[in-house]
Design a protein around this motif. Structure first.
Motif, PDB file in Angstrom:
ATOM      1  N   SER A  23      -0.426  21.898 -49.177  1.00 27.36           N
ATOM      2  CA  SER A  23      -1.302  22.428 -48.387  1.00 27.36           C
ATOM      3  C   SER A  23      -2.130  21.390 -47.401  1.00 27.36           C
ATOM      4  N   TRP A  24      -1.812  20.005 -47.746  1.00 30.78           N
ATOM      5  CA  TRP A  24      -2.262  19.009 -46.633  1.00 30.78           C
ATOM      6  C   TRP A  24      -1.548  19.080 -45.402  1.00 30.78           C
ATOM      7  N   ALA A  25      -0.221  19.233 -45.517  1.00 31.86           N
ATOM      8  CA  ALA A  25       0.608  19.180 -44.490  1.00 31.86           C
ATOM      9  C   ALA A  25       0.111  20.569 -43.746  1.00 31.86           C
ATOM     10  N   SER A  26      -0.066  21.662 -44.296  1.00 30.48           N
ATOM     11  CA  SER A  26      -0.275  22.717 -43.715  1.00 30.48           C
ATOM     12  C   SER A  26      -1.509  22.856 -42.940  1.00 30.48           C
ATOM     13  N   ALA A  27      -2.654  22.114 -43.501  1.00 27.95           N
ATOM     14  CA  ALA A  27      -3.753  22.110 -43.009  1.00 27.95           C
ATOM     15  C   ALA A  27      -3.638  21.309 -41.659  1.00 27.95           C
ATOM     16  N   LEU A  28      -3.129  20.130 -41.735  1.00 29.28           N
ATOM     17  CA  LEU A  28      -3.032  19.119 -40.530  1.00 29.28           C
ATOM     18  C   LEU A  28      -2.250  20.273 -39.446  1.00 29.28           C
ATOM     19  N   GLU A  29      -1.153  20.666 -39.580  1.00 31.82           N
ATOM     20  CA  GLU A  29      -0.445  21.547 -38.602  1.00 31.82           C
ATOM     21  C   GLU A  29      -1.487  22.577 -38.070  1.00 31.82           C
ATOM     22  N   LEU A  30      -2.491  23.262 -38.857  1.00 32.48           N
ATOM     23  CA  LEU A  30      -3.247  24.396 -38.506  1.00 32.48           C
ATOM     24  C   LEU A  30      -4.168  23.932 -37.742  1.00 32.48           C
ATOM     25  N   ALA A  31      -4.799  22.512 -37.864  1.00 33.67           N
ATOM     26  CA  ALA A  31      -5.898  22.222 -37.153  1.00 33.67           C
ATOM     27  C   ALA A  31      -5.148  21.460 -35.516  1.00 33.67           C
ATOM     28  N   ARG A  32      -3.800  21.194 -35.711  1.00 28.67           N
ATOM     29  CA  ARG A  32      -3.039  20.747 -34.556  1.00 28.67           C
ATOM     30  C   ARG A  32      -3.138  21.918 -33.659  1.00 28.67           C
ATOM     31  N   GLY A  33      -2.635  23.112 -34.030  1.00 31.26           N
ATOM     32  CA  GLY A  33      -2.340  24.181 -33.397  1.00 31.26           C
ATOM     33  C   GLY A  33      -3.726  24.797 -32.765  1.00 31.26           C
ATOM     34  N   PRO A  52      -2.492   6.197 -47.128  1.00 29.89           N
ATOM     35  CA  PRO A  52      -2.748   5.624 -45.700  1.00 29.89           C
ATOM     36  C   PRO A  52      -2.051   6.188 -44.630  1.00 29.89           C
ATOM     37  N   ALA A  53      -0.590   6.536 -44.927  1.00 25.35           N
ATOM     38  CA  ALA A  53       0.113   7.447 -43.713  1.00 25.35           C
ATOM     39  C   ALA A  53      -0.542   8.814 -43.606  1.00 25.35           C
ATOM     40  N   GLU A  54      -0.788   9.414 -44.718  1.00 26.77           N
ATOM     41  CA  GLU A  54      -1.256  10.575 -44.450  1.00 26.77           C
ATOM     42  C   GLU A  54      -2.752  10.683 -43.755  1.00 26.77           C
ATOM     43  N   ALA A  55      -3.639   9.520 -43.985  1.00 27.03           N
ATOM     44  CA  ALA A  55      -4.845   9.398 -43.341  1.00 27.03           C
ATOM     45  C   ALA A  55      -4.799   9.226 -41.784  1.00 27.03           C
ATOM     46  N   ALA A  56      -3.613   8.344 -41.321  1.00 28.30           N
ATOM     47  CA  ALA A  56      -3.356   8.242 -40.169  1.00 28.30           C
ATOM     48  C   ALA A  56      -2.835   9.447 -39.170  1.00 28.30           C
ATOM     49  N   ARG A  57      -2.032  10.151 -40.086  1.00 25.80           N
ATOM     50  CA  ARG A  57      -1.804  11.494 -39.541  1.00 25.80           C
ATOM     51  C   ARG A  57      -2.867  12.513 -39.092  1.00 25.80           C
ATOM     52  N   ALA A  58      -3.975  12.366 -40.021  1.00 23.61           N
ATOM     53  CA  ALA A  58      -5.040  13.138 -39.838  1.00 23.61           C
ATOM     54  C   ALA A  58      -5.845  12.567 -38.695  1.00 23.61           C
ATOM     55  N   ARG A  59      -6.004  11.472 -38.477  1.00 18.38           N
ATOM     56  CA  ARG A  59      -6.887  10.864 -37.501  1.00 18.38           C
ATOM     57  C   ARG A  59      -6.088  11.005 -36.308  1.00 18.38           C
ATOM     58  N   ALA A  60      -4.772  11.331 -36.090  1.00 13.92           N
ATOM     59  CA  ALA A  60      -4.040  11.594 -35.037  1.00 13.92           C
ATOM     60  C   ALA A  60      -4.212  12.992 -34.628  1.00 13.92           C
ATOM     61  N   VAL A  61      -4.808  13.875 -35.270  1.00 17.45           N
ATOM     62  CA  VAL A  61      -5.273  15.310 -34.871  1.00 17.45           C
ATOM     63  C   VAL A  61      -6.428  15.360 -34.066  1.00 17.45           C
ATOM     64  N   ARG A  62      -6.055  15.906 -32.735  1.00 16.81           N
ATOM     65  CA  ARG A  62      -7.254  16.164 -31.932  1.00 16.81           C
ATOM     66  C   ARG A  62      -8.208  17.153 -32.562  1.00 16.81           C
ATOM     67  N   GLY A  63      -9.642  16.772 -32.317  1.00 17.77           N
ATOM     68  CA  GLY A  63     -10.552  17.820 -32.975  1.00 17.77           C
ATOM     69  C   GLY A  63     -10.698  17.867 -34.422  1.00 17.77           C
TER      70      GLY A  63
END
Length: 65
Positions: A23-33, A52-63
């Motif tokens: 669900s984490w990866a899906s949530a980030l992908e949804l937010a990105r889209g 830390p790597a997951e948090a960094a991926r989340a910080r990279a998502v605009r908005g």
């Protein structure tokens, strides 16, 4: 708003995701889209603190907050 009137566009979404499983990866992908359509996302995190790597991926998502 009266019946038959168009709804105003959604500008912010509240989303909950668990850091364990897919669900984490899906949530980030949804937010990105959604960000590409002008929608900001607030993500409530359940479960253990993201790695830390997951948090960094989340910080990279605009908005994404």
């Amino acid at each position: 708003m009266t019946s038959g009137s168009p709804r105003p566009p959604v500008r912010r979404l509240f989303l909950a995701a668990d850091t364990v499983g897919g669900s984490w990866a899906s949530a980030l992908e949804l937010a990105r889209g959604l960000a590409g359509h002008g929608v900001a996302t607030t993500l409530a995190v359940l479960g253990p603190r993201p790695a830390p790597a997951e948090a960094a991926r989340a910080r990279a998502v605009r908005g994404l907050e």
